[in-house]
Design a protein around this motif. Structure first.
Motif, PDB file in Angstrom:
ATOM      1  N   THR A 287       0.833  -1.206   0.000  1.00  0.00           N
ATOM      2  CA  THR A 287       0.000   0.000   0.000  1.00  0.00           C
ATOM      3  C   THR A 287       0.864   1.250   0.000  1.00  0.00           C
ATOM      4  O   THR A 287       0.578   2.226  -0.706  1.00  0.00           O
ATOM      5  CB  THR A 287      -0.929   0.003   1.225  1.00  0.00           C
ATOM      6  OG1 THR A 287      -1.808  -1.119   1.147  1.00  0.00           O
ATOM      7  CG2 THR A 287      -1.745   1.279   1.294  1.00  0.00           C
ATOM      8  N   ARG A 290       2.189   1.802  -3.512  1.00  0.00           N
ATOM      9  CA  ARG A 290       1.163   2.282  -4.453  1.00  0.00           C
ATOM     10  C   ARG A 290       0.812   3.743  -4.178  1.00  0.00           C
ATOM     11  O   ARG A 290       0.645   4.536  -5.109  1.00  0.00           O
ATOM     12  CB  ARG A 290      -0.080   1.398  -4.354  1.00  0.00           C
ATOM     13  CG  ARG A 290       0.091   0.007  -4.932  1.00  0.00           C
ATOM     14  CD  ARG A 290      -1.262  -0.661  -5.166  1.00  0.00           C
ATOM     15  NE  ARG A 290      -1.987  -0.841  -3.928  1.00  0.00           N
ATOM     16  CZ  ARG A 290      -1.914  -1.930  -3.160  1.00  0.00           C
ATOM     17  NH1 ARG A 290      -1.114  -2.931  -3.511  1.00  0.00           N
ATOM     18  NH2 ARG A 290      -2.614  -2.023  -2.046  1.00  0.00           N
ATOM     19  N   SER A 309      -4.894   2.407  -4.343  1.00  0.00           N
ATOM     20  CA  SER A 309      -4.192   2.261  -3.063  1.00  0.00           C
ATOM     21  C   SER A 309      -5.162   2.016  -1.915  1.00  0.00           C
ATOM     22  O   SER A 309      -4.772   1.486  -0.874  1.00  0.00           O
ATOM     23  CB  SER A 309      -3.351   3.506  -2.777  1.00  0.00           C
ATOM     24  OG  SER A 309      -4.165   4.603  -2.396  1.00  0.00           O
TER      25      SER A 309
END
Length: 331
Positions: A287, A290, A309
């Motif tokens: 995460t 991203r 995300s």
């Protein structure tokens, strides 16, 4: 270094309480208080600590260069109170560095850690409710307790409850919003040991409490959010970070976003998380990557990557604000 906890998960194991107060456990608590020219309200805050129904605590005050008699108030309180109290010299570089220095210098044998501002008033059950909640978490699992508070204008005696959570707490929320106000936070010993080591790997951050929320959720720890307020959060002209409401406060926040303040804070948080990336779970590292890539993209790819995300804010209004800022490159 570890690569996350055994119970790795993208969203922290969130429990939104109320928790019924229990009799105070005899566990020791270390209270960290950052102080800077707080003489006007400091004595009231100290007295509210003395009135806690959990009595096994000690206080560490880090004074950041006060010139208004704050140190004398602390020494006087120490002489009149049976709780251990230590007064140290802060780095003299602002509230965040002051708290981060205290975190880095925590003792090698972690204990429960509570954070205190210099100008609030704690309600008598603040510590006991936090300890009751944290006692339900396995000892090896890092856990962070936070709560709502009464946002209090002491001059007019008006108060209102801070916002309740509308969506789960977790790392995807923590990337773009802090729901763990520092003056409400209590850490269990597992979290205290973790944050001490992580702080030694981390440079400057905008705010220690936002960093704590990111870190504990990022390693797959537990975020416990209490719906019962634990303190009166005093609002006054000298607040470093306040809870101002109304049109004027909203306009100030929007102006700050447009000037790049929010993007700068988020960027600093990302650097702090990248410094401790081996501690994060695989999901939160993914995460983080991203989200970082989204910030560096151009429209419309930027919006799509933010969406992928999975980041989110709590309220509908703040979600609209986030996407507006994202479209303008101010995240």
């Amino acid at each position: 270094m570890k690569t996350g906890l055994d119970h790795q998960q993208q969203v922290a194991d969130v429990q939104v309480m109320p928790v019924a107060p229990a009799s105070s456990a005899p566990v020791p608590v270390l209270i960290l208080m950052g102080v800077y020219n707080g003489a006007r309200h400091l004595a009231e805050q100290l007295e509210s600590l003395a009135a806690q129904d959990h009595v096994n605590w000690r206080l560490l005050c880090s004074d950041d260069g006060s010139s208004d008699g704050s140190q004398q108030i602390i020494r006087s309180f120490a002489g009149q109170n049976r709780h251990p109290l230590e007064l140290r010299q802060g780095p003299g570089q602002g509230f965040s560095r002051n708290f981060m220095q205290m975190i880095r210098n925590l003792e090698e044998s972690p204990e429960y850690i509570s954070f205190s501002d210099q100008d609030d008033i704690w309600l008598p059950h603040k510590l006991s409710r936090a300890l009751t909640a944290l006692s339900k978490v396995p000892a090896t699992v890092p856990a962070l307790y936070a709560s709502r508070q009464w946002v209090w204008e002491s001059d007019t005696q008006r108060k209102r409850l801070s916002a309740r959570l509308q969506r789960p707490a977790g790392f995807r929320n923590a990337l773009v919003e802090n729901i763990a106000t520092g003056n409400t936070i209590v850490l269990n010993p597992a979290a205290a040991g973790l944050v001490r080591e992580a702080a030694r790997l981390t440079g400057d951050v905008f705010a220690h409490d936002w960093w704590l929320y990111l870190l504990i959720s990022g390693v797959g720890g537990r975020i416990l959010f209490d719906e019962e307020p634990g303190l009166l959060y005093r609002q006054h002209g000298a607040n470093v970070i306040g809870e101002g409401a109304g049109i004027r406060a909203q306009l100030r926040r929007k102006y700050a976003v447009m000037q790049g303040a929010f993007a700068q804070r988020v960027g600093g948080n990302l650097q702090a998380m990248q410094a401790v990336a081996p501690l994060l779970t695989p999901d939160t590292r993914s995460t983080l990557e991203r989200f970082t890539a989204a910030r560096q993209s151009h429209l419309p790819c930027r919006l799509w990557r933010f969406y992928q995300s999975g980041v989110y804010r709590q309220s509908r209004a703040s979600r609209f604000g986030f996407w507006g800022g994202a479209a303008l490159g101010r995240v």
